[in-house]
Enzyme design. Structure first.
Site, PDB file in Angstrom:
ATOM      1  CG  ASP A 194      -8.348   4.033  -6.000  1.00 57.04           C
ATOM      2  OD1 ASP A 194      -9.049   3.481  -6.857  1.00 57.04           O
ATOM      3  OD2 ASP A 194      -7.166   3.710  -5.767  1.00 57.04           O
ATOM      4  CG  ASP A 244      -9.072   0.263 -10.189  1.00 57.64           C
ATOM      5  OD1 ASP A 244      -9.214   1.182  -9.351  1.00 57.64           O
ATOM      6  OD2 ASP A 244      -8.018   0.108 -10.842  1.00 57.64           O
TER       7      ASP A 244
END
Ligand SMILES: *[C@@H]1O[C@H](CO)[C@@H](O)[C@H](O)[C@H]1NC(C)=O
Ligand SMILES: *[C@@H]1O[C@H](CO)[C@@H](O)[C@H](O)[C@H]1NC(C)=O
Ligand SMILES: *[C@@H]1O[C@H](CO)[C@@H](O)[C@H](O)[C@H]1NC(C)=O
Ligand SMILES: *[C@@H]1O[C@H](CO)[C@@H](O)[C@H](O)[C@H]1NC(C)=O
Length: 414
Positions: A286, A106
Site C-alpha cells: 500500500d 493511493d
C-alpha cells in the site's frame, strides 16, 4: 490501381498541406514523478495514523460490503487529529485548460477526487453525472458530487471521460487536494449513490482508451533523508527498467479476504537465520501507508527478536545504537522469492528522528503493530518504507503483483 509508392506520396502531400501535423502516439509507458512530504504536527504518531487507515482495510469489503455509504457512519475516531504526517503526492491536471491538483498516490483505494484544499475548477470538459459519492478512508473521508472530466497525467497524456469525485465535505486531508486512487476497480463499487455502479480508475481508462498498452502501474520510490523530495515515479502502462535491478518476480493477488479486495499478496517473514516473525499470511502492499504493519502476534515476535523497546513519543519501537549494531535482516518470502530487508531498511532515517517526535539518541524501527489478531485475512501492510527498497508493480490486467530489487535495496542512507 494505386501503387504503394503513390499512396505514400499522397500521404506526404496530405501531411504537408494540413495545418496540424499528424501525431501518432506510440503507446510507450507514461512516467509521472511523485513526491514525499513529511509534516508531522505532533497530534498523532505515524503509527496511529497508519493503524487508523488499516482499520478500514480490515473492516470493509467483507461479505461484499464496500467502504462507501454503508461504513462511513462507523468511524469512531477523531479524524481531525490525523492531519499531516507523511504524504506521497503526484501533480495531476484536470479539465481543459487543465488545473493542477496535488493528489495522494493511493494503491489502497480507487476513487480519484479533488476539492479538499483547492476547489475544483470547472471547464468545458466538466460534466456533472448527477450522482453523489462518498468514501471513508479511516484516516479521513470525503463526500461530494461525481463528475466526468479530462485527466492529464504527465505531459500530453490525457484521459477523457474520467469519473472523478468533487468533494463538498472532507476530513483528514490538509495540504492536499484529494486522491489519485489506483487500486483495484472493485473498491469503487458502492461509493456512488447508485450503489450498483463501479468507477474505472485512471489506469483502467488509460488502458481502455488505448493510451497505454499494458494494464498496469509500476511504482518506484527511493529512500530519502529529506523532509520533502520528488524521487518517486509512477509508470502507467509498463515498468521502468532504470529503476530496478535483476528481474521483476510476479505473484498472483491473494485469494484470502479481505486482502484479496486490495493489492493483496501472501507472504511470510523471518528474522535473521531462522526466527519466524510472520507465518505465511495474506496482507497488502500500500502506497498510502508509511510503515510496515504486522498483526499483533507477529509484531510481538519482532519486538522479542530485536530486543527493541516501545517508545511513547513516536509510537515506534526503538533501539540504542549498540542494539542497532546487532540488528539482523528480515526476509520477506513472497511467492518463490525471498527479499532481504536489511537492518538499515528497518530503521527510520536518523536525521529525521526529531521530525517525528524522537531524539537523536535512539534508532527507531519502522516495523509496527497493525493492532489486530493474527489470521484475519489481512495480517500485514507493506507500506512505503518497504516499497522504498523494492520496485513494485500492480498488474491489474493479470491480477498480479510484481517486486524487484533496486539500486537502493541495500542502501545505508538511513
Ligand atoms: C504542516 O502542517 C501544518 C498543519 O496542518 C500546516 O499549517 C503547515 O503549513 C504545514 N507545513 C508545510 C511545510 O506544509
Ligand atoms: C470553452 O471555454 C472557453 C472559455 O474557457 C470558451 O471561450 C469556449 O467557447 C468554450 N468552448 C466550448 C466548445 O464550449
Ligand atoms: C464515460 O464513463 C462512464 C463511466 O465512468 C461510462 O458509463 C460512459 O459510458 C462513458 N462515456 C463515454 C462517452 O465513453
Ligand atoms: C544485498 O546484499 C546481500 C548481502 O550482502 C546480497 O546477497 C544481495 O545480492 C544484495 N542485493 C542487492 C539488490 O544488491
Amino acid at each position: 490501381m494505386l501503387l504503394p509508392v503513390s499512396l505514400a506520396l499522397l500521404w506526404a502531400l496530405a501531411l504537408a498541406s494540413s495545418a496540424k501535423p499528424l501525431v501518432v502516439r506510440d503507446k510507450s509507458p507514461i512516467t509521472v514523478p511523485f513526491s514525499r512530504r513529511l509534516n508531522f504536527t505532533g497530534k498523532s504518531t505515524l503509527a496511529q495514523r497508519d493503524r487508523v487507515r488499516a482499520q478500514t482495510f480490515m473492516g470493509c469489503c467483507r461479505g461484499g460490503m464496500s467502504c462507501g455509504f454503508e461504513t462511513a457512519a462507523a468511524s469512531v475516531f477523531d479524524v481531525s487529529a490525523m492531519n499531516g504526517a507523511v504524504d506521497y503526492t503526484v501533480t495531476v491536471g484536470i479539465g481543459y485548460p487543465a488545473t493542477e491538483y496535488t493528489l495522494i498516490v493511493d494503491t489502497g483505494s480507487s476513487n480519484t477526487w479533488v476539492g479538499a484544499d483547492q476547489a475544483y475548477v470547472q471547464t468545458n470538459t466538466s460534466r456533472n453525472t448527477g450522482e453523489e459519492v462518498e468514501v471513508d478512508y479511516g484516516s479521513g473521508y470525503f463526500e461530494g458530487e461525481e463528475y466526468t472530466d479530462t485527466v492529464t497525467l504527465g505531459s500530453g497524456f490525457a484521459i477523457t471521460n474520467q469519473s472523478i469525485g468533487v468533494a463538498s465535505v472532507t476530513e483528514g486531508f490538509s495540504g492536499v487536494d484529494g486522491i489519485l486512487g489506483i487500486g483495484p476497480q472493485d473498491l469503487t463499487c458502492g461509493t456512488l449513490s447508485n450503489a450498483d455502479e463501479c468507477i474505472p480508475t485512471v489506469t483502467d481508462n488509460a488502458y481502455s482508451q488505448g493510451l497505454i498498452s499494458a494494464h498496469e502501474v509500476g511504482i518506484s520510490f527511493e529512500p530519502t533523508t529529506s523532509l520533502s523530495i520528488t524521487n518517486g515515479e509512477l509508470t502507467f502502462g509498463g515498468t521502468d527498467s532504470s529503476k530496478y535491478t535483476g528481474t521483476i518476480t510476479y505473484t498472483p493477488i491473494t485469494t484470502t479476504e479481505p486482502a484479496s479486495s486490495y493489492v493483496g499478496i501472501d507472504q511470510s517473514i523471518t528474522y535473521g537465520s531462522s526466527t519466524t516473525i510472520l507465518p505465511s499470511s495474506a496482507g497488502i502492499a500500500d502506497t498510502g501507508t508509511t510503515l510496515i504493519l504486522l498483526s499483533s502476534s507477529a509484531y510481538k515476535a519482532y519486538e522479542r527478536a530485536t530486543g527493541a523497546t516501545y517508545d511513547e513519543n513516536t509510537g515506534l519501537l526503538r533501539l540504542t545504537t549498540a542494539e542497532y549494531d546487532k540488528l539482523e535482516s528480515l526476509y520477506f518470502n513472497i511467492g518463490e522469492t525471498t527479499y532481504e530487508f536489511t537492518a538499515n531498511a528497518q530503521i527510520w532515517p536518523r536525521s529525521l528522528n526529531t521530525a517525528i517526535g524522537g531524539t537523536s539518541e535512539y534508532v527507531y524501527l519502522i516495523v509496527n503493530d497493525l493492532g489486530s489478531d493474527a489470521e484475519t485475512g489481512l495480517d500485514f501492510i507493506n507500506g512505503m518504507t518497504f516499497l522504498e527498497r523494492f520496485y513494485f508493480v500492480y498488474d491489474a490486467g493479470n491480477s498480479q503483483v510484481g517486486f524487484a530489487t533496486t539500486p537502493y535495496t541495500n542502501a545505508t542512507t538511513n
